[in-house]
Every structure is written in structure tokens, then in C-alpha cells.
Design a protein around this motif. Structure first.
Motif, PDB file in Angstrom:
ATOM      1  N   THR A 106      10.283  37.922 -11.027  1.00  0.00           N
ATOM      2  CA  THR A 106      11.119  38.995 -10.490  1.00  0.00           C
ATOM      3  C   THR A 106      12.601  38.698 -10.671  1.00  0.00           C
ATOM      4  OG1 THR A 106      11.061  38.073  -8.261  1.00  0.00           O
ATOM      5  CG2 THR A 106       9.392  39.715  -8.817  1.00  0.00           C
ATOM      6  N   GLU A 107      12.957  37.427 -10.641  1.00  0.00           N
ATOM      7  CA  GLU A 107      14.357  37.033 -10.817  1.00  0.00           C
ATOM      8  C   GLU A 107      14.712  36.828 -12.282  1.00  0.00           C
ATOM      9  OE1 GLU A 107      14.832  33.534  -8.425  1.00  0.00           O
ATOM     10  OE2 GLU A 107      14.622  34.643  -6.537  1.00  0.00           O
ATOM     11  N   ASN A 108      13.753  36.363 -13.066  1.00  0.00           N
ATOM     12  CA  ASN A 108      13.984  36.059 -14.477  1.00  0.00           C
ATOM     13  C   ASN A 108      12.822  36.530 -15.340  1.00  0.00           C
ATOM     14  OD1 ASN A 108      16.498  34.439 -14.241  1.00  0.00           O
ATOM     15  ND2 ASN A 108      15.170  33.137 -13.003  1.00  0.00           N
ATOM     16  N   PRO A 109      12.654  37.840 -15.496  1.00  0.00           N
ATOM     17  CA  PRO A 109      11.572  38.299 -16.373  1.00  0.00           C
ATOM     18  C   PRO A 109      11.839  37.854 -17.803  1.00  0.00           C
ATOM     19  CG  PRO A 109      12.959  40.150 -15.705  1.00  0.00           C
ATOM     20  CD  PRO A 109      13.441  38.945 -14.956  1.00  0.00           C
ATOM     21  N   PRO A 110      10.794  37.688 -18.596  1.00  0.00           N
ATOM     22  CA  PRO A 110      11.007  37.260 -19.984  1.00  0.00           C
ATOM     23  C   PRO A 110      11.864  38.276 -20.741  1.00  0.00           C
ATOM     24  CG  PRO A 110       8.640  37.504 -19.486  1.00  0.00           C
ATOM     25  CD  PRO A 110       9.393  37.907 -18.278  1.00  0.00           C
ATOM     26  N   ALA A 111      12.754  37.764 -21.568  1.00  0.00           N
ATOM     27  CA  ALA A 111      13.608  38.628 -22.396  1.00  0.00           C
ATOM     28  C   ALA A 111      12.732  39.360 -23.415  1.00  0.00           C
ATOM     29  CB  ALA A 111      14.658  37.785 -23.115  1.00  0.00           C
ATOM     30  N   GLU A 112      13.254  40.438 -23.973  1.00  0.00           N
ATOM     31  CA  GLU A 112      12.488  41.259 -24.920  1.00  0.00           C
ATOM     32  C   GLU A 112      11.922  40.445 -26.073  1.00  0.00           C
ATOM     33  OE1 GLU A 112      14.180  45.052 -26.165  1.00  0.00           O
ATOM     34  OE2 GLU A 112      15.341  45.112 -24.306  1.00  0.00           O
ATOM     35  N   ASP A 113      12.737  39.548 -26.660  1.00  0.00           N
ATOM     36  CA  ASP A 113      12.257  38.771 -27.798  1.00  0.00           C
ATOM     37  C   ASP A 113      11.144  37.807 -27.390  1.00  0.00           C
ATOM     38  OD1 ASP A 113      14.190  37.261 -26.375  1.00  0.00           O
ATOM     39  OD2 ASP A 113      14.702  36.082 -28.139  1.00  0.00           O
ATOM     40  N   VAL A 114      11.267  37.220 -26.213  1.00  0.00           N
ATOM     41  CA  VAL A 114      10.236  36.300 -25.711  1.00  0.00           C
ATOM     42  C   VAL A 114       8.960  37.082 -25.411  1.00  0.00           C
ATOM     43  CG1 VAL A 114       9.621  34.715 -23.838  1.00  0.00           C
ATOM     44  CG2 VAL A 114      11.947  34.693 -24.781  1.00  0.00           C
ATOM     45  N   LEU A 115       9.117  38.221 -24.769  1.00  0.00           N
ATOM     46  CA  LEU A 115       7.961  39.058 -24.440  1.00  0.00           C
ATOM     47  C   LEU A 115       7.249  39.542 -25.704  1.00  0.00           C
ATOM     48  CD1 LEU A 115       6.630  39.938 -21.853  1.00  0.00           C
ATOM     49  CD2 LEU A 115       8.123  41.919 -21.794  1.00  0.00           C
ATOM     50  N   SER A 116       8.018  39.911 -26.707  1.00  0.00           N
ATOM     51  CA  SER A 116       7.423  40.333 -27.983  1.00  0.00           C
ATOM     52  C   SER A 116       6.601  39.208 -28.596  1.00  0.00           C
ATOM     53  CB  SER A 116       8.518  40.766 -28.968  1.00  0.00           C
ATOM     54  OG  SER A 116       9.143  41.932 -28.524  1.00  0.00           O
ATOM     55  N   GLU A 117       7.138  37.995 -28.532  1.00  0.00           N
ATOM     56  CA  GLU A 117       6.428  36.826 -29.067  1.00  0.00           C
ATOM     57  C   GLU A 117       5.149  36.562 -28.279  1.00  0.00           C
ATOM     58  OE1 GLU A 117       7.128  32.056 -29.130  1.00  0.00           O
ATOM     59  OE2 GLU A 117       8.845  33.297 -29.669  1.00  0.00           O
ATOM     60  N   ILE A 118       5.233  36.630 -26.948  1.00  0.00           N
ATOM     61  CA  ILE A 118       4.064  36.405 -26.088  1.00  0.00           C
ATOM     62  C   ILE A 118       2.972  37.427 -26.406  1.00  0.00           C
ATOM     63  CG2 ILE A 118       3.236  36.551 -23.698  1.00  0.00           C
ATOM     64  CD1 ILE A 118       5.963  35.338 -22.846  1.00  0.00           C
ATOM     65  N   ILE A 119       3.361  38.682 -26.525  1.00  0.00           N
ATOM     66  CA  ILE A 119       2.405  39.753 -26.807  1.00  0.00           C
ATOM     67  C   ILE A 119       1.745  39.529 -28.170  1.00  0.00           C
ATOM     68  CG2 ILE A 119       2.194  42.236 -27.266  1.00  0.00           C
ATOM     69  CD1 ILE A 119       4.479  42.528 -25.064  1.00  0.00           C
ATOM     70  N   ALA A 120       2.542  39.169 -29.166  1.00  0.00           N
ATOM     71  CA  ALA A 120       2.010  38.919 -30.515  1.00  0.00           C
ATOM     72  C   ALA A 120       1.021  37.761 -30.510  1.00  0.00           C
ATOM     73  CB  ALA A 120       3.151  38.655 -31.484  1.00  0.00           C
ATOM     74  N   VAL A 121       1.379  36.670 -29.841  1.00  0.00           N
ATOM     75  CA  VAL A 121       0.522  35.488 -29.791  1.00  0.00           C
ATOM     76  C   VAL A 121      -0.780  35.793 -29.057  1.00  0.00           C
ATOM     77  CG1 VAL A 121       0.320  33.183 -28.755  1.00  0.00           C
ATOM     78  CG2 VAL A 121       2.375  33.787 -30.031  1.00  0.00           C
ATOM     79  N   SER A 122      -0.699  36.616 -28.020  1.00  0.00           N
ATOM     80  CA  SER A 122      -1.878  36.893 -27.190  1.00  0.00           C
ATOM     81  C   SER A 122      -2.971  37.645 -27.926  1.00  0.00           C
ATOM     82  CB  SER A 122      -1.481  37.701 -25.952  1.00  0.00           C
ATOM     83  OG  SER A 122      -1.261  39.064 -26.287  1.00  0.00           O
ATOM     84  N   GLY A 123      -2.568  38.508 -28.853  1.00  0.00           N
ATOM     85  CA  GLY A 123      -3.541  39.356 -29.524  1.00  0.00           C
ATOM     86  C   GLY A 123      -4.047  40.497 -28.647  1.00  0.00           C
ATOM     87  N   LEU A 124      -3.489  40.618 -27.456  1.00  0.00           N
ATOM     88  CA  LEU A 124      -3.894  41.667 -26.521  1.00  0.00           C
ATOM     89  C   LEU A 124      -3.112  42.949 -26.760  1.00  0.00           C
ATOM     90  CD1 LEU A 124      -3.917  39.550 -23.233  1.00  0.00           C
ATOM     91  CD2 LEU A 124      -5.920  40.316 -24.516  1.00  0.00           C
ATOM     92  N   GLU A 125      -3.678  44.055 -26.302  1.00  0.00           N
ATOM     93  CA  GLU A 125      -2.961  45.324 -26.356  1.00  0.00           C
ATOM     94  C   GLU A 125      -1.762  45.247 -25.410  1.00  0.00           C
ATOM     95  OE1 GLU A 125      -5.366  49.043 -26.176  1.00  0.00           O
ATOM     96  OE2 GLU A 125      -6.987  47.619 -25.759  1.00  0.00           O
ATOM     97  N   LEU A 126      -0.694  45.896 -25.784  1.00  0.00           N
ATOM     98  CA  LEU A 126       0.524  45.894 -24.977  1.00  0.00           C
ATOM     99  C   LEU A 126       0.263  46.405 -23.562  1.00  0.00           C
ATOM    100  CD1 LEU A 126       3.555  45.510 -24.639  1.00  0.00           C
ATOM    101  CD2 LEU A 126       3.915  47.577 -25.962  1.00  0.00           C
TER     102      LEU A 126
END
Length: 119
Positions: free
Chosen positions: A34-54
Motif C-alpha cells: 500500500t505504501e510502495n506498490p511495484p512500479a509499472e516496469d517492475v509489475l510488467s516484468e512480474i506479470i510476464a514472468v508469471s505467465g498468468l493473465e493480467l
């Protein structure tokens, strides 16, 4: 690369996940989502690595999700807009979000944690 554990301290599920990580000797860096959500670039990387739907990254049971009527709005948003929205408010992200070593878990399921994070 170390493990990053994004969580909301008042969330019971997050506390269960943290306890599991600690009990299994998994080293991690804790980040208050809540204080430090992942930045857009980090979140994009996490989503890509996960292989999960957004959509799996949205906290669909959360108050903000319902207040913002995101169930309908997400249908017309681009992936970039969705990622931007998620990174703007950690309460919109399903938690805990654990990321590191090329692996990702979203939410807490003990069996998933056993398979993914057990050393």
C-alpha cells in the motif's frame, strides 16, 4: 536476485504467507504494497514472468475494485492502462505478491508455496 514479498500488513492471508516463508527459511525483502506498490516496469516484468493473465493480478474482492466498478471498466482498458492502474494503488493488487528468482506467486496457497518457494 532476492525474493520480494509485497503484502499489506493488516491482511490475514498476507500474514499466513509471511509465516510460511519464515517457517520454511525463505529469505525475502518485505514491501508494504500500500505504501510502495511495484512500479509499472517492475509489475510488467512480474506479470510476464508469471505467465498468468493480467486479470489475475487484480484484487477482485477488494473494496476499491468494487468502488471503482473495475469489473466493467477493465473490459475496455488496454494492458498498459491496467498495469498503470495497478501500480498506482497497491490495494488493487491481489496479495501477497511474491517475486524473485524468475518465479511468481499471487495470493497464498500453501501447495503453490511448497512447489515454488520451498528450497
Amino acid at each position: 536476485m532476492g525474493l520480494t514479498y509485497y503484502a499489506y500488513p493488516k491482511c490475514g492471508t498476507c500474514r499466513k504467507a509471511k509465516n510460511w516463508l519464515e517457517m520454511n527459511g525463505v529469505d525475502f525483502e518485505e514491501v508494504n504494497i500500500t505504501e510502495n506498490p511495484p512500479a509499472e516496469d517492475v509489475l510488467s516484468e512480474i506479470i510476464a514472468v508469471s505467465g498468468l493473465e493480467l486479470k489475475k493480478f487484480f484484487n477482485v474482492s477488494g473494496t476499491k475494485y468494487r468502488e471503482m466498478n473495475l469489473k466493467d471498466k477493465l473490459l475496455t482498458m488496454t494492458d498498459e492502462e491496467k498495469i498503470s492502474l495497478l501500480s498506482s494503488d497497491g490495494m488493487l493488487i491481489k496479495r501477497p505478491l511474491v517475486y524473485g528468482d524468475g518465479k511468481v506467486t499471487v495470493g497464498f496457497n500453501e501447495e503453490d508455496f511448497e512447489n515454488v518457494w520451498k528450497n
